[in-house]
Scaffold this motif. Structure first.
Motif, mmCIF file in Angstrom:
data_model
loop_
_atom_site.group_PDB
_atom_site.id
_atom_site.type_symbol
_atom_site.label_atom_id
_atom_site.label_comp_id
_atom_site.label_asym_id
_atom_site.label_seq_id
_atom_site.Cartn_x
_atom_site.Cartn_y
_atom_site.Cartn_z
ATOM 1 N N GLU A 1 2.370 24.488 -1.002
ATOM 2 C CA GLU A 1 2.739 24.591 0.170
ATOM 3 C C GLU A 1 2.182 23.499 0.923
ATOM 4 O OE1 GLU A 1 -0.072 27.623 -0.341
ATOM 5 O OE2 GLU A 1 1.220 28.012 -2.027
ATOM 6 N N ARG A 2 1.134 23.378 1.213
ATOM 7 C CA ARG A 2 1.000 21.897 1.854
ATOM 8 C C ARG A 2 0.535 21.158 1.342
ATOM 9 N NH1 ARG A 2 -1.647 22.724 7.982
ATOM 10 N NH2 ARG A 2 -0.686 20.772 8.867
ATOM 11 N N PRO A 3 1.023 19.907 0.762
ATOM 12 C CA PRO A 3 -0.019 19.010 -0.139
ATOM 13 C C PRO A 3 -0.105 17.749 0.604
ATOM 14 C CG PRO A 3 2.609 18.555 -0.675
ATOM 15 C CD PRO A 3 2.163 19.963 0.469
ATOM 16 N N ARG A 4 -1.263 17.261 0.520
ATOM 17 C CA ARG A 4 -2.223 16.206 1.344
ATOM 18 C C ARG A 4 -1.147 14.936 0.919
ATOM 19 N NH1 ARG A 4 -6.299 12.961 -0.760
ATOM 20 N NH2 ARG A 4 -6.386 13.914 -2.789
ATOM 21 N N MET A 5 -1.442 13.933 2.196
ATOM 22 C CA MET A 5 0.136 13.028 1.806
ATOM 23 C C MET A 5 -1.457 11.758 2.065
ATOM 24 S SD MET A 5 2.564 11.630 4.603
ATOM 25 C CE MET A 5 3.725 9.933 4.797
ATOM 26 N N SER A 6 -1.501 11.335 1.357
ATOM 27 C CA SER A 6 -2.699 10.547 0.891
ATOM 28 C C SER A 6 -1.876 9.270 0.823
ATOM 29 C CB SER A 6 -3.818 10.364 -0.437
ATOM 30 O OG SER A 6 -4.387 9.491 -0.585
ATOM 31 N N VAL A 7 -2.477 7.797 1.593
ATOM 32 C CA VAL A 7 -1.947 6.673 1.713
ATOM 33 C C VAL A 7 -3.295 6.172 1.775
ATOM 34 C CG1 VAL A 7 -1.653 5.026 3.495
ATOM 35 C CG2 VAL A 7 -0.895 7.459 4.350
ATOM 36 N N PHE A 8 -2.733 4.679 0.868
ATOM 37 C CA PHE A 8 -3.606 3.222 0.354
ATOM 38 C C PHE A 8 -3.290 2.588 0.565
ATOM 39 C CE2 PHE A 8 -4.645 -0.085 -2.769
ATOM 40 C CZ PHE A 8 -6.281 0.192 -1.879
ATOM 41 N N ARG A 9 -3.625 1.795 1.607
ATOM 42 C CA ARG A 9 -3.447 0.183 2.182
ATOM 43 C C ARG A 9 -4.380 -0.666 1.297
ATOM 44 N NH1 ARG A 9 -5.517 -2.703 6.264
ATOM 45 N NH2 ARG A 9 -6.360 -1.473 6.421
ATOM 46 N N SER A 10 -3.209 -1.483 0.460
ATOM 47 C CA SER A 10 -3.798 -3.112 -0.116
ATOM 48 C C SER A 10 -3.627 -4.166 0.942
ATOM 49 C CB SER A 10 -3.662 -3.405 -1.581
ATOM 50 O OG SER A 10 -2.360 -3.691 -1.386
ATOM 51 N N ASN A 11 -4.168 -5.245 0.820
ATOM 52 C CA ASN A 11 -3.364 -6.374 1.169
ATOM 53 C C ASN A 11 -1.948 -6.472 1.526
ATOM 54 O OD1 ASN A 11 -6.519 -6.716 2.097
ATOM 55 N ND2 ASN A 11 -6.721 -8.338 0.941
ATOM 56 N N LYS A 12 -1.978 -5.804 0.612
ATOM 57 C CA LYS A 12 -0.249 -6.671 0.476
ATOM 58 C C LYS A 12 0.955 -5.462 -0.082
ATOM 59 C CE LYS A 12 -1.309 -11.164 -1.576
ATOM 60 N NZ LYS A 12 -0.131 -12.225 -2.837
ATOM 61 N N GLN A 13 0.051 -4.724 -0.111
ATOM 62 C CA GLN A 13 1.081 -3.388 -0.311
ATOM 63 C C GLN A 13 0.920 -2.397 0.216
ATOM 64 O OE1 GLN A 13 3.191 -3.764 -2.386
ATOM 65 N NE2 GLN A 13 3.247 -6.467 -3.635
ATOM 66 N N GLY B 1 10.871 19.289 -2.236
ATOM 67 C CA GLY B 1 11.349 20.012 -1.764
ATOM 68 C C GLY B 1 9.419 20.521 -1.140
ATOM 69 N N ILE B 2 9.070 19.650 -0.656
ATOM 70 C CA ILE B 2 7.749 19.371 0.031
ATOM 71 C C ILE B 2 8.306 18.677 1.832
ATOM 72 C CG2 ILE B 2 5.994 17.877 1.242
ATOM 73 C CD1 ILE B 2 5.680 17.248 -1.832
ATOM 74 N N VAL B 3 7.869 19.762 2.165
ATOM 75 C CA VAL B 3 8.327 19.779 4.286
ATOM 76 C C VAL B 3 7.527 19.354 5.111
ATOM 77 C CG1 VAL B 3 9.554 20.393 5.954
ATOM 78 C CG2 VAL B 3 10.535 21.019 3.827
ATOM 79 N N THR B 4 6.524 20.345 4.679
ATOM 80 C CA THR B 4 5.057 20.380 5.200
ATOM 81 C C THR B 4 3.840 19.713 4.252
ATOM 82 O OG1 THR B 4 6.342 22.318 6.362
ATOM 83 C CG2 THR B 4 3.792 21.630 7.126
ATOM 84 N N VAL B 5 3.068 18.829 4.962
ATOM 85 C CA VAL B 5 2.435 17.861 3.812
ATOM 86 C C VAL B 5 0.939 17.820 5.506
ATOM 87 C CG1 VAL B 5 3.789 16.603 3.335
ATOM 88 C CG2 VAL B 5 2.808 15.930 5.294
ATOM 89 N N VAL B 6 -0.451 17.286 4.921
ATOM 90 C CA VAL B 6 -1.365 17.393 5.382
ATOM 91 C C VAL B 6 -1.667 15.658 5.239
ATOM 92 C CG1 VAL B 6 -3.829 17.994 5.515
ATOM 93 C CG2 VAL B 6 -2.732 20.043 4.781
ATOM 94 N N PHE B 7 -1.410 14.962 6.470
ATOM 95 C CA PHE B 7 -2.097 13.973 6.368
ATOM 96 C C PHE B 7 -3.022 12.844 5.699
ATOM 97 C CE2 PHE B 7 -1.700 9.316 8.955
ATOM 98 C CZ PHE B 7 -1.236 8.845 7.411
ATOM 99 N N ASP B 8 -3.328 12.345 5.228
ATOM 100 C CA ASP B 8 -4.719 11.281 4.889
ATOM 101 C C ASP B 8 -4.645 10.096 5.132
ATOM 102 O OD1 ASP B 8 -7.182 10.833 3.743
ATOM 103 O OD2 ASP B 8 -6.350 11.939 2.031
ATOM 104 N N ARG B 9 -5.421 9.920 6.007
ATOM 105 C CA ARG B 9 -5.172 8.453 6.055
ATOM 106 C C ARG B 9 -6.469 7.409 5.538
ATOM 107 N NH1 ARG B 9 -9.307 6.988 9.872
ATOM 108 N NH2 ARG B 9 -10.302 9.099 10.566
ATOM 109 N N ASN B 10 -6.982 8.595 4.448
ATOM 110 C CA ASN B 10 -8.269 7.635 3.268
ATOM 111 C C ASN B 10 -8.819 6.729 3.768
ATOM 112 O OD1 ASN B 10 -8.257 8.375 0.824
ATOM 113 N ND2 ASN B 10 -6.396 6.579 -0.111
#
Length: 119
Positions: free
Chosen positions: A25-37, A88-97
Motif C-alpha cells: 500500500e505504501r512502497p519505499r521510494m528509494s533514491v540513488f545518486r551517482s556523479n552523473k545520473q 496505482g501508487i499514490v502514497t510512499v515512504v521516502f528513502d534518501r538512501n
C-alpha cells in the motif's frame, strides 16, 4: 582510520533503513545518486520486489537536452510521480538512501510531491 564518504553514507543508510519499510500500500521510494545520473525505485520490502522505477537515463529526461544536475533531478521526480501513479501508487515512504536531503535529492522529492505523490 578515516571514514570515507561511502562508508559514512552506508552507516547513515543502515540507520535510516531500520526505521522505514515499504509495503504494497505504501512502497519505499528509494533514491540513488551517482556523479552523473539519478535513479528512483518504488520497492515493496515485504515481497522484495521493485514495483516501478525512473531515472535520468529514461528517454523522457534525455530528450530535454542539456541541463544542470538539479534540473535533471526535477525531471526525474516528475517522471517518477507519473510512473507511480500509472501503477496505482499514490502514497510512499521516502528513502534518501543515506544522502543529505539537499540539492538533487531535495529537488527530486519536491518534484515528486508536485507530481502528486504523498510522503
Amino acid at each position: 582510520m578515516a571514514m570515507t564518504k561511502l562508508k559514512r553514507r552506508l552507516r547513515i543508510k543502515r540507520r535510516i533503513r531500520t526505521k522505514i519499510r515499504g509495503t504494497q500500500e505504501r512502497p519505499r521510494m528509494s533514491v540513488f545518486r551517482s556523479n552523473k545520473q539519478i535513479y528512483v525505485q518504488f520497492v515493496n520490502d515485504d515481497l522484495g520486489q521493485t514495483l516501478a522505477s525512473a531515472s535520468s537515463k529514461d528517454k523522457f529526461v534525455v530528450d530535454k537536452g542539456a541541463m544542470t544536475k538539479v534540473e535533471q533531478a526535477q525531471h526525474v521526480g516528475h517522471l517518477a510521480a507519473e510512473v507511480a501513479k500509472s501503477k496505482g501508487i499514490v502514497t510512499v515512504v521516502f528513502d534518501r538512501n543515506g544522502y543529505l536531503y539537499h540539492g538533487r535529492v531535495k529537488a527530486l522529492a519536491e518534484a515528486a510531491r508536485e507530481g502528486g505523490l504523498n510522503f
